[in-house]
Motif scaffolding. Sequence first.
Motif: not given
Length: 78
Positions: A34-44, A46-51, A60-65
């Motif tokens: 609960s000490d970590f406050d990472m911004p995560v997107p709401e469900e729905g 759209p996500q971009c994929v970069f190569f 946006q942060v999809l996952s972390f650590g």
Amino acid sequence: MDPTTIQLVVMVASMAISSLMRPKAQKPKPASLSDFDMPVPEEGTPQCVFFGDCWTGDWQVLSFGRFRTSKIKSKSGK
């Protein structure tokens, strides 16, 4: 008594009193999820994929650590 001796006695006495009167150090509380406050997107959202290496204005942060809690085990000798 010599003034220098008096000053040394007063200095030693003040150091002893200040070391006895200082507050005891508190142990720090371990970090929890609960000490970590990472911004995560709401469900729905759209996500971009970069190569490769890309710059974007939005992010946006999809996952972390891999934050898990487990006891620290130590071995002492055989």
